[in-house]
Design a protein around this motif. Structure first.
Motif, PDB file in Angstrom:
ATOM      1  N   VAL A   1      -4.754  15.751  -0.718  1.00 19.44           N
ATOM      2  CA  VAL A   1      -6.183  15.945  -1.017  1.00 19.44           C
ATOM      3  C   VAL A   1      -6.855  16.681   0.132  1.00 19.44           C
ATOM      4  N   SER A   2      -6.565  16.243   1.373  1.00 19.85           N
ATOM      5  CA  SER A   2      -7.187  16.868   2.543  1.00 19.85           C
ATOM      6  C   SER A   2      -6.743  18.323   2.720  1.00 19.85           C
ATOM      7  N   GLU A   3      -5.541  18.643   2.220  1.00 19.70           N
ATOM      8  CA  GLU A   3      -5.025  20.003   2.313  1.00 19.70           C
ATOM      9  C   GLU A   3      -5.474  20.879   1.142  1.00 19.70           C
ATOM     10  N   GLY A   4      -6.219  20.273   0.197  1.00 16.72           N
ATOM     11  CA  GLY A   4      -6.692  21.017  -0.963  1.00 16.72           C
ATOM     12  C   GLY A   4      -5.625  21.240  -2.018  1.00 16.72           C
ATOM     13  N   LYS A   5      -4.530  20.467  -1.947  1.00 23.47           N
ATOM     14  CA  LYS A   5      -3.437  20.630  -2.904  1.00 23.47           C
ATOM     15  C   LYS A   5      -3.493  19.613  -4.042  1.00 23.47           C
ATOM     16  N   PHE A   6      -4.419  18.661  -3.927  1.00 24.11           N
ATOM     17  CA  PHE A   6      -4.592  17.676  -4.997  1.00 24.11           C
ATOM     18  C   PHE A   6      -6.075  17.361  -5.113  1.00 24.11           C
ATOM     19  N   ARG A   7      -6.571  17.348  -6.343  1.00 26.98           N
ATOM     20  CA  ARG A   7      -8.001  17.154  -6.566  1.00 26.98           C
ATOM     21  C   ARG A   7      -8.429  15.734  -6.187  1.00 26.98           C
ATOM     22  N   GLU A   8      -9.498  15.643  -5.416  1.00 30.44           N
ATOM     23  CA  GLU A   8      -9.985  14.338  -4.982  1.00 30.44           C
ATOM     24  C   GLU A   8     -10.482  13.519  -6.157  1.00 30.44           C
ATOM     25  N   ASP A   9     -11.187  14.164  -7.106  1.00 30.06           N
ATOM     26  CA  ASP A   9     -11.711  13.421  -8.258  1.00 30.06           C
ATOM     27  C   ASP A   9     -10.578  12.882  -9.129  1.00 30.06           C
ATOM     28  N   LEU A  10      -9.500  13.640  -9.247  1.00 31.94           N
ATOM     29  CA  LEU A  10      -8.359  13.161 -10.023  1.00 31.94           C
ATOM     30  C   LEU A  10      -7.682  11.996  -9.313  1.00 31.94           C
ATOM     31  N   TYR A  11      -7.567  12.098  -7.993  1.00 35.29           N
ATOM     32  CA  TYR A  11      -6.952  11.006  -7.228  1.00 35.29           C
ATOM     33  C   TYR A  11      -7.694   9.697  -7.471  1.00 35.29           C
ATOM     34  N   TYR A  12      -9.027   9.705  -7.355  1.00 32.92           N
ATOM     35  CA  TYR A  12      -9.782   8.468  -7.543  1.00 32.92           C
ATOM     36  C   TYR A  12      -9.750   7.995  -8.985  1.00 32.92           C
ATOM     37  N   ARG A  13      -9.632   8.934  -9.923  1.00 32.17           N
ATOM     38  CA  ARG A  13      -9.563   8.561 -11.344  1.00 32.17           C
ATOM     39  C   ARG A  13      -8.224   7.906 -11.668  1.00 32.17           C
ATOM     40  N   LEU A  14      -7.162   8.390 -11.054  1.00 32.74           N
ATOM     41  CA  LEU A  14      -5.836   7.801 -11.268  1.00 32.74           C
ATOM     42  C   LEU A  14      -5.664   6.492 -10.510  1.00 32.74           C
ATOM     43  N   ASN A  15      -6.269   6.427  -9.341  1.00 32.61           N
ATOM     44  CA  ASN A  15      -6.048   5.315  -8.423  1.00 32.61           C
ATOM     45  C   ASN A  15      -6.971   4.136  -8.704  1.00 32.61           C
ATOM     46  N   THR A  16      -7.321   3.948  -9.964  1.00 31.88           N
ATOM     47  CA  THR A  16      -8.176   2.809 -10.332  1.00 31.88           C
ATOM     48  C   THR A  16      -7.532   1.510  -9.886  1.00 31.88           C
ATOM     49  N   VAL A  17      -6.237   1.393 -10.166  1.00 36.67           N
ATOM     50  CA  VAL A  17      -5.471   0.240  -9.691  1.00 36.67           C
ATOM     51  C   VAL A  17      -4.219   0.766  -8.978  1.00 36.67           C
ATOM     52  N   PRO A  18      -4.150   0.658  -7.653  1.00 35.65           N
ATOM     53  CA  PRO A  18      -2.955   1.123  -6.928  1.00 35.65           C
ATOM     54  C   PRO A  18      -1.883   0.036  -6.871  1.00 35.65           C
ATOM     55  N   ILE A  19      -0.635   0.442  -7.015  1.00 37.92           N
ATOM     56  CA  ILE A  19       0.494  -0.479  -6.886  1.00 37.92           C
ATOM     57  C   ILE A  19       1.496   0.155  -5.927  1.00 37.92           C
ATOM     58  N   LYS A  20       1.820  -0.547  -4.863  1.00 36.90           N
ATOM     59  CA  LYS A  20       2.767  -0.028  -3.869  1.00 36.90           C
ATOM     60  C   LYS A  20       4.100  -0.749  -4.007  1.00 36.90           C
ATOM     61  N   ILE A  21       5.171   0.024  -4.191  1.00 33.42           N
ATOM     62  CA  ILE A  21       6.513  -0.547  -4.293  1.00 33.42           C
ATOM     63  C   ILE A  21       7.164  -0.533  -2.913  1.00 33.42           C
ATOM     64  N   PRO A  22       7.609  -1.681  -2.412  1.00 33.83           N
ATOM     65  CA  PRO A  22       8.184  -1.708  -1.057  1.00 33.83           C
ATOM     66  C   PRO A  22       9.538  -1.020  -1.002  1.00 33.83           C
ATOM     67  N   PRO A  23       9.850  -0.357   0.107  1.00 39.18           N
ATOM     68  CA  PRO A  23      11.200   0.210   0.279  1.00 39.18           C
ATOM     69  C   PRO A  23      12.205  -0.917   0.445  1.00 39.18           C
ATOM     70  N   LEU A  24      13.461  -0.627   0.190  1.00 40.51           N
ATOM     71  CA  LEU A  24      14.507  -1.651   0.252  1.00 40.51           C
ATOM     72  C   LEU A  24      14.609  -2.282   1.639  1.00 40.51           C
ATOM     73  N   ARG A  25      14.372  -1.505   2.697  1.00 48.61           N
ATOM     74  CA  ARG A  25      14.493  -2.037   4.064  1.00 48.61           C
ATOM     75  C   ARG A  25      13.445  -3.112   4.360  1.00 48.61           C
ATOM     76  N   ASP A  26      12.367  -3.173   3.551  1.00 47.22           N
ATOM     77  CA  ASP A  26      11.331  -4.187   3.752  1.00 47.22           C
ATOM     78  C   ASP A  26      11.482  -5.374   2.803  1.00 47.22           C
ATOM     79  N   ARG A  27      12.593  -5.419   2.078  1.00 43.25           N
ATOM     80  CA  ARG A  27      12.765  -6.485   1.087  1.00 43.25           C
ATOM     81  C   ARG A  27      13.748  -7.564   1.521  1.00 43.25           C
ATOM     82  N   GLY A  28      14.074  -7.574   2.829  1.00 45.93           N
ATOM     83  CA  GLY A  28      14.889  -8.651   3.367  1.00 45.93           C
ATOM     84  C   GLY A  28      16.227  -8.823   2.682  1.00 45.93           C
ATOM     85  N   ASN A  29      16.524 -10.046   2.262  1.00 48.35           N
ATOM     86  CA  ASN A  29      17.838 -10.385   1.726  1.00 48.35           C
ATOM     87  C   ASN A  29      18.076  -9.839   0.316  1.00 48.35           C
ATOM     88  N   ASP A  30      17.093  -9.186  -0.270  1.00 45.41           N
ATOM     89  CA  ASP A  30      17.287  -8.588  -1.598  1.00 45.41           C
ATOM     90  C   ASP A  30      18.442  -7.591  -1.603  1.00 45.41           C
TER      91      ASP A  30
END
Length: 325
Positions: free
Chosen positions: A163-192
């Motif tokens: 967004v800051s580089e002008g490669k992604f629309r800020e209004d679209l980002y906020y419209r999509l990001n109504t509910v953000p979900i972050k998936i943890p990388p495997l290295r942060d999932r311990g014994n999984d």
């Protein structure tokens, strides 16, 4: 939300692990599934973002309608508008017939737009129209058509930076990001990582009709220290290689190291406390691990029983022939 609902979602979609970070991502998915809000899933390659999108669709009111997964990065820039929104006959060279786009095909259902950060700016404008007005326009047409589609997007890149580089629309980002979900990388999932190794080992043992590989205790420690830049996809690939190429079924650290890229940066610091990186193994996690090991032992016993029966049947056949003669 109770743990049984999260466990049911894991079971339905083959998700293995007890990481609190993973459970939180699934919990948010189940909660947002009951709404019709747009969702932005973030996470590294190979973490399972598409599985989360399927959970959202499956537990939503649209579950009986279509679900389509589209990789925006895999569609050429010159054809992505046509693929997503359709085109009219004669819209461009080779457009001999009118064609529906994915948004029309999945009307009243859910569309998953993976690698949304790779979507061209012009296409982003059209996607914004869908999100705000539920409207699409075919390439080569001026006719507005209504669609009712839920949009779930995902990315493995830093969208804020785009967004800051002008490669992604800020209004679209906020419209999509109504509910953000972050998936943890495997290295942060311990014994999984160990549970996933056992699961893949069983899968490949069945696929290649051999005994499942197992890890020595030292190998387990080594595996939990590895960074896994390719996440679950990389781990699965490693388990398959070992299952095919190694004759011995108990995997030592020396053997395991041959299948891990030789780069010290890929490993967590051995000078740091292991608890800084790896969650304590809960009682439930231990039960799951024990269950997988019991399955491995049962498979071994099953194979041994089959061999004994085969030998007995073979011996009986020989005896019968001798008596008949």
């Amino acid at each position: 939300m109770n743990n049984s609902q999260i466990d049911r979602a894991k079971l339905n979609f083959g998700i293995i692990g007890n990481s609190k970070l993973l459970d939180r991502a699934i919990e948010i998915s189940l909660l947002v599934a009951q709404t019709d809000l747009s969702v932005l899933i973030t996470g590294e390659n190979g973490t399972g973002k598409e599985s989360i999108s399927k959970i959202i669709h499956h537990f939503s009111q649209r579950k009986n309608n279509k679900f389509i997964s589209i990789n925006c990065g895999a569609i050429p820039e010159g054809t992505i508008d046509s693929e997503l929104f359709g085109h009219d006959k004669g819209a461009f060279t080779g457009a001999d017939n009118s064609r529906k786009g994915y948004f029309e095909e999945v009307d009243n259902g859910t569309i998953f737009l993976d690698e949304i950060g790779e979507m061209p700016l012009e296409t982003q404008v059209k996607l914004l129209r869908v999100l705000e007005n539920k409207e699409i326009i075919h390439v080569g047409s001026s006719k507005v058509q209504k669609v009712n589609v839920r949009v779930i997007a995902a990315t493995n890149v830093d969208i804020i930076k785009k967004v800051s580089e002008g490669k992604f629309r800020e209004d679209l980002y906020y419209r999509l990001n109504t509910v953000p979900i972050k998936i943890p990388p495997l290295r942060d999932r311990g014994n999984d990582v160990i549970l996933l190794f056992i699961k893949f080992a069983l899968d490949f043992a069945a696929k290649y009709k051999t005994d499942a590989i197992t890890l020595s205790e030292d190998s387990e420690n080594l595996l939990t220290k590895y960074q896994f830049p390719g996440n679950i996809r990389q781990l699965k690939n490693i388990v398959e290689q070992i299952s095919i190429l190694e004759k011995k079924r108990i995997i030592t650290p020396e053997v395991l190291e041959r299948y891990l890229p030789e780069n010290e940066k890929m490993f967590l610091s051995l000078n740091r406390n292991k608890d800084d990186y790896i969650e304590d193994i809960s009682e439930d996690n231990e039960k799951v691990k024990l269950l997988y090991k019991m399955i491995i032992e049962l498979k071994k016993e099953n194979n041994e029983i089959k061999k004994i029966l085969s030998d007995l049947i073979g011996s009986k056949a020989v005896n019968d022939r001798m008596l008949n003669n």
